[in-house]
Design a protein around this motif. Structure first.
Motif, mmCIF file in Angstrom:
data_model
loop_
_atom_site.group_PDB
_atom_site.id
_atom_site.type_symbol
_atom_site.label_atom_id
_atom_site.label_comp_id
_atom_site.label_asym_id
_atom_site.label_seq_id
_atom_site.Cartn_x
_atom_site.Cartn_y
_atom_site.Cartn_z
ATOM 1 N N ASP A 158 4.194 2.763 -1.771
ATOM 2 C CA ASP A 158 3.069 2.698 -0.840
ATOM 3 C C ASP A 158 3.252 3.805 0.188
ATOM 4 O OD1 ASP A 158 0.970 2.169 0.796
ATOM 5 O OD2 ASP A 158 1.705 0.241 1.531
ATOM 6 N N LYS B 128 1.950 -0.041 -9.621
ATOM 7 C CA LYS B 128 2.208 0.917 -8.546
ATOM 8 C C LYS B 128 3.453 0.460 -7.804
ATOM 9 C CE LYS B 128 -0.589 1.234 -4.888
ATOM 10 N NZ LYS B 128 0.174 1.255 -3.615
ATOM 11 N N SER C 79 0.843 5.242 1.879
ATOM 12 C CA SER C 79 -0.456 5.333 2.546
ATOM 13 C C SER C 79 -0.367 6.056 3.881
ATOM 14 C CB SER C 79 -1.040 3.931 2.750
ATOM 15 O OG SER C 79 -0.141 3.109 3.472
ATOM 16 N N ASP D 109 0.957 8.180 -5.334
ATOM 17 C CA ASP D 109 2.011 7.169 -5.439
ATOM 18 C C ASP D 109 2.670 7.241 -6.803
ATOM 19 O OD1 ASP D 109 2.075 5.390 -2.970
ATOM 20 O OD2 ASP D 109 -0.076 5.360 -3.413
#
Length: 728
Positions: A540, A537, A542, A524
């Protein structure tokens, strides 16, 4: 003091001192000797002390009988000096498409005829990457000079044929996907030559080995051996023999007819090929029938040394060793004493000596630089030389003490270059295995080059307004650090995470306008507004495999909310997707803008560049042998036809590694695997601005806008500077 006036005076003096015959030429800033340690008692700096990687060392006599040493480097060309001479000198080959020297020969009949086997001898072919992931270090063939190295053949020499005499079309076409490691000449006939090559064959998923013979001084090469998964890397002519030659890869091969035919010695006491990743051999003039083989196992933490005393009819183990990585494995036996062996173990040099009938092993590397790629005795057997990631070292007392013999070598493998944007001209660079170095101007009390950080130096950046504030990144150790006193001391590790994987060259961006605003990327994207003290961060991803990491990133200078990020590891599909992403809102949402990036599914994105004013104008560069080296979008990568080819003028073998821009010069710059190119906003194509700089792999480019200067971080010949206002 008026820094601008002082800087201009410095540049004029530098031009005069460098001997440049005309303005607009590149000036080498070095370093050409190992920099001093910024903190002499810092152990991490001592381990980084070095100048750059050396690949081979060869000895020849000139026309007057004087012994000359020739030193090959994987990216920095060929160098020479007399034995015991004060310093090395560049020996030419500046115009070759690859500055790597795997091996080197001089014709005995015509001492002004030279041969270079090109490439990095320890180039790693990555079977999962585009063009095997190493277009910058793959061999480009054999190149010949007929005038002592003043000029070289433009293309790879020779006609290459298979066993039946059928020409192998485009054998050395870029990308070659080949590593060539050894070039031998028959001790009794200088026109008879052999070379050993390996490649990766995708159909069989094997690292195949090949041996080629030439009987006419390199004009025609005929393949005499092709071994599926043989992984050939070494070859030696048996001392005092007219016909016997050995080669090795996963095992040992022997030829009894000058390399015309080959057979394996694996069943004679050597381990099974399937268990071995590399086998390196060495021979001794004092015991011609002996073969010493250093074996590195594929799935075992150790290595093993085998000895044959009957030309390979039988082998026996004489030592278990610490394994070296297969891309840096070396062994050498003394020409005078067949019971004295030096070899690489782990990252170090060890000695194996026969005393009272027993082989005794001991550490013998002293304080020389880690990572040994070659070990060589001088012809008389009095001195052992170690070629390492940090330079060349020698020992005359069996490894008890070592002498650094790297003076004069301008071979630093830069991964980055950073330059102060205000005040005195200060230059910094992250080096392959030789730490982070910094250079202060002549009128500074710290003038010259210094090693300021250890390890693998990566991205280095100066704050746009305060040249005391410097950021540095280390490769394998996942370190982000900050100095606020011109690199004399450094902060704790400021890395934002230890839970995500990053690329070896982790992207790091210092914003062009806002002090303290920095970004870095793992799986990220992370952002810090306080010089790295805290991180957020801002992505995302993921839904993308954790095995993938971000390989390139860019932040708009005019709008910090606009960020681009690219992923590595091609998808190997026909549909470009999930490779290049963009956010317009500082990371709250991200849009896939891969559509239209032709070839992105099997090429690696290397860099991203955003226009200084318009964040929708963006450039993307590629490595992997694809015809599109750079693509451009004027719509932020979105729309019906978002991307256009922007490669016109770049050579077919000019894979692009980095991009930069200059507002003052109104130009873009592209660093390729063999030089640097420039394109203004009104030009229809790129043009080379290599000028007097040898063709080099350009890893990074930095611009100082006032006065207008361009800096090239080469991966093999250090830092070079060009005054753009004087550029012709």
């Amino acid at each position: 003091m008026n820094y601008r006036l002082t800087l201009r005076i410095f540049l004029v003096l530098l031009l005069l001192v460098s001997g440049s015959s005309a303005f607009g030429q590149w000036i080498s800033l070095g370093p050409d000797s190992v920099p001093a340690l910024m903190r002499p008692f810092d152990g991490s700096l001592k381990f980084a002390s070095g100048i750059g990687r050396v690949s081979c060392l060869r000895f020849f006599k000139d026309g007057d009988g004087k012994e000359i040493m020739y030193l090959g480097t994987p990216y920095g060309g060929l160098w020479k000096k007399t034995v015991n001479g004060p310093k090395w000198e560049y020996a030419g080959a500046a115009q070759l498409p690859n500055q790597g020297v795997s091996d080197f020969l001089i014709s005995r009949r015509k001492t002004d005829k030279l041969f270079i086997l090109s490439g990095d001898p320890d180039c790693i072919l990555n079977k999962n990457a585009p063009a095997l992931g190493s277009t910058d270090c793959q061999s480009r063939g054999i190149f010949i000079s007929k005038d002592g190295g003043q000029s070289w053949s433009d293309n790879a020499a020779g006609l290459w044929m298979d066993e039946n005499g059928v020409e192998l079309i485009d054998f050395w076409k870029f990308p070659t996907r080949k590593v060539a490691r050894k070039l031998l000449v028959d001790p009794r006939c200088s026109r008879r030559m052999l070379t050993v090559i390996h490649t990766y064959t995708n159909d069989s998923k094997t690292f195949d080995g090949m041996i080629f013979n030439s009987n006419d001084g390199g004009q025609k090469w005929i393949r005499s051996f092709y071994g599926k998964d043989a992984y050939l890397r070494d070859m030696e002519w048996k001392p005092r023999s007219k016909k016997t030659v050995y080669a090795s890869g996963r095992s040992v091969l022997r030829s009894n007819d000058r390399g015309k035919s080959w057979f394996s010695l694996q069943l004679n006491g050597l381990p099974a090929d399937s268990s071995v990743i590399r086998c390196e051999i060495t021979l001794s003039n004092a015991a011609p029938d002996n073969i010493y083989a250093l074996v590195i196992y594929s799935h075992s933490p150790g290595g093993e040394i085998f000895l044959s005393e009957n030309s390979g009819e039988s082998f026996r183990s004489i030592a278990r060793t610490q394994a070296s990585p297969h891309w840096r494995t070396a062994i050498a036996v003394s020409h005078k004493d067949p019971g004295l062996i030096f070899f690489s173990g782990g990252n170090k040099v060890y000695k194996l000596k026969k005393e009272n009938g027993q082989w005794k092993q001991s550490f013998s590397g002293g304080s020389i630089h880690d990572d040994v790629h070659d070990l060589t005795f001088d012809p008389k057997g009095n001195r052992i030389y170690a070629s390492t990631d940090g330079g060349i070292y020698s020992s005359e007392d069996e490894g008890r003490t070592w002498l650094d013999e790297s003076t004069g070598l301008n071979i630093a493998e830069c991964w980055s270059v950073g330059v102060s944007q205000s005040g005195p001209l200060i230059v910094a660079s992250g080096l392959q295995d030789c730490g982070t170095i910094i250079r202060f101007p002549e009128d500074d009390s710290l003038r010259g080059w210094w090693i300021t950080r250890g390890g693998d130096g990566m991205a280095v950046e100066f704050d746009p307004y305060d040249n005391r504030l410097i950021y540095a990144n280390d490769g394998n150790n996942n370190i982000v650090s900050r100095s606020e006193d011109r690199a004399q001391t450094w902060s704790r590790n400021l890395a934002p995470t230890r839970e995500q994987k990053a690329m070896y060259r982790r992207p790091f961006v210092r914003h062009e306008k806002y002090s303290g605003l920095i970004f870095t990327a793992y799986h990220d994207v992370f952002k810090s507004s306080d010089k790295g003290d805290s991180w957020k961060k801002i992505s995302d991803f993921s839904f993308i495999s954790k095995d993938h990491s971000i390989v390139a990133m860019a932040v708009s200078a005019s709008d910090t909310n606009v960020i681009y990020a690219a992923y590595s590891s091609p998808a190997w599909s026909d549909k470009p997707e999930k490779k290049l992403w963009k956010t317009r809102n500082g990371g709250e949402t991200w849009t896939d803008i891969s559509h239209g990036l032709t070839g992105v599914h099997w090429n690696e994105i290397t860099d991203i560049l955003v226009d200084q004013i318009n964040p929708e104008i963006v450039y993307v560069s590629f490595q992997g042998g694809w015809k599109y080296k750079i693509m451009k979008s004027v719509s932020g990568g979105e729309g019906k036809e978002p991307w256009k080819d922007y490669s016109n003028g770049l050579p077919d073998d000019g894979d692009v590694l980095c991009l930069a821009k200059s507002v003052g010069a109104q130009s873009l710059f592209a660093g390729t695997i063999n030089g640097i190119y420039k394109r203004s906003h009104t030009d229809g194509s790129w043009r080379s601005i290599n000028y007097n700089m040898p063709r080099q792999m350009i890893s990074d480019i930095a611009v100082r806008e006032s006065p207008l200067m361009l800096f090239a971080g080469t991966h093999g010949m250090g830092i070079w500077m060009l005054h753009l206002s004087l550029e012709r």
